[in-house]
Design a protein around this motif. Structure first.
Motif, PDB file in Angstrom:
ATOM      1  N   ASP A   1       0.813  -1.218   0.000  1.00  0.00           N
ATOM      2  CA  ASP A   1       0.000   0.000   0.000  1.00  0.00           C
ATOM      3  C   ASP A   1       0.845   1.267   0.000  1.00  0.00           C
ATOM      4  O   ASP A   1       0.354   2.337  -0.386  1.00  0.00           O
TER       5      ASP A   1
ATOM      6  N   TRP B   1       2.565  -1.768  -6.934  1.00  0.00           N
ATOM      7  CA  TRP B   1       1.481  -2.071  -5.988  1.00  0.00           C
ATOM      8  C   TRP B   1       0.589  -3.187  -6.517  1.00  0.00           C
ATOM      9  O   TRP B   1       0.247  -4.128  -5.776  1.00  0.00           O
TER      10      TRP B   1
ATOM     11  N   SER C   1       0.551  -6.634  -4.508  1.00  0.00           N
ATOM     12  CA  SER C   1      -0.728  -6.903  -3.835  1.00  0.00           C
ATOM     13  C   SER C   1      -1.383  -8.162  -4.382  1.00  0.00           C
ATOM     14  O   SER C   1      -1.908  -8.984  -3.620  1.00  0.00           O
TER      15      SER C   1
ATOM     16  N   CYS D   1      -7.234  -5.741  -7.897  1.00  0.00           N
ATOM     17  CA  CYS D   1      -6.019  -4.913  -7.851  1.00  0.00           C
ATOM     18  C   CYS D   1      -5.421  -4.757  -9.248  1.00  0.00           C
ATOM     19  O   CYS D   1      -5.037  -3.650  -9.659  1.00  0.00           O
TER      20      CYS D   1
END
Length: 294
Positions: free
Chosen positions: A115, A166, A170, A197
């Motif tokens: 994050d 990210w 993720s 994501c």
């Protein structure tokens, strides 16, 4: 600078004093309506005071400006200075924002949480929006305009890097978590979060090959979980001798195998295996009914 309120109070007091003075003189003189001429005289005094007010205040304001060495156009000059300082401050703010983004970017590279990369991406988006507003709202000199353009290019590169990082990290974390889950619904739900994501990043960078490959791999994982679930139910039913139920469960597995996004070779191999199991179960059903027919 003298107060206009004080001036009007003094004028009103003078008018009232004149009114009562004339009224008393007329009463002593035996006038039948002393308040009429007294009121007219007081009204004239107030009108003269109001007319003179603008002249008096103008002179007082001019004297105030001269005493403080401020030209009469000082208000406009101050306003121009404030606008100029706002523009300068806006440019300085963008420089400080760029330094903050670079600092956060370096920190995100060493952080373990994905994050942190998403936070840097949002900072980059805010910077780009702010600089575009600055281009539209202010007349920047060419040197500052070029500096902002160069900053935008650096920030775009950083933003893309951190968004892709990210999405990649993720999705990997969520996929590993999905593999550890026990319940089928939990596996699928967690894997779908990983796909979300990737979809978030693909909306901005749809041509990223790595993201598309990762999305396909997760889709295949979800399909394998669903197919494996129905295959397991079919095997349990077959073990208990419920061959018809087992065939129905295998058909459910075929349904998800054909519906989900899978590579063609994986799909063909799965269909062939399930087809063989269904044929074997049908043979068992026939062999079970033969003695009864005889």
């Amino acid at each position: 600078m003298p107060s206009s309120t004080g001036y009007m109070i003094a004028a009103g007091a003078a008018a009232i004093a004149l009114f009562f003075a004339l009224w008393w003189m007329l009463v002593v003189g035996g006038d039948e309506a002393p308040w009429v001429p007294a009121g007219l005289a007081a009204s004239v005094v107030l009108l003269v005071a109001l007319s003179a007010r603008e002249v008096v205040m103008r002179r007082a304001w001019t004297r105030y400006l001269l005493e403080n060495s401020v030209p009469e156009g000082g208000t406009r000059v101050s306003s121009d200075k404030r606008n100029s300082s706002k523009k300068t401050y806006s440019t300085s703010l963008h420089v400080a924002a760029l330094a903050t983004i670079q600092k956060q970017s370096a920190a995100a590279e060493t952080a373990s949480a994905p994050d942190s990369h998403l936070d840097v991406f949002h900072l980059c988006q805010n910077y780009l929006e702010s600089t575009e507003e600055a281009f539209r709202a202010t007349n920047l000199p060419p040197q500052k305009r070029n500096a902002l353009r160069a900053g935008q290019e650096r920030v775009r590169t950083l933003g893309k890097h951190h968004l892709l990082t990210w999405a990649r990290d993720s999705s990997r974390t969520l996929t590993h978590e999905a593999q550890k889950r026990v319940r089928v619904s939990d596996k699928i739900e967690t894997a779908n979060r990983a796909v979300e994501c990737l979809d978030s990043a693909l909306k901005i960078f749809p041509e990223e090959h790595e993201l598309n490959e990762s999305k396909l791999a997760i889709r295949e994982f979800i399909a394998s979980v669903r197919v494996a679930h129905w295959v397991e139910l079919a095997e349990r039913a077959a073990f208990k001798g419920h061959y018809r139920r087992a065939i129905d469960r295998y058909k459910d597995a075929l349904f998800y195998l054909e519906r989900e996004s899978l590579k063609e070779d994986v799909r063909i191999a799965g269909e062939e295996r399930i087809g063989r199991e269904i044929e074997a179960l049908r043979l068992r059903l026939k062999s079970r009914h033969k003695p009864r027919n005889e």
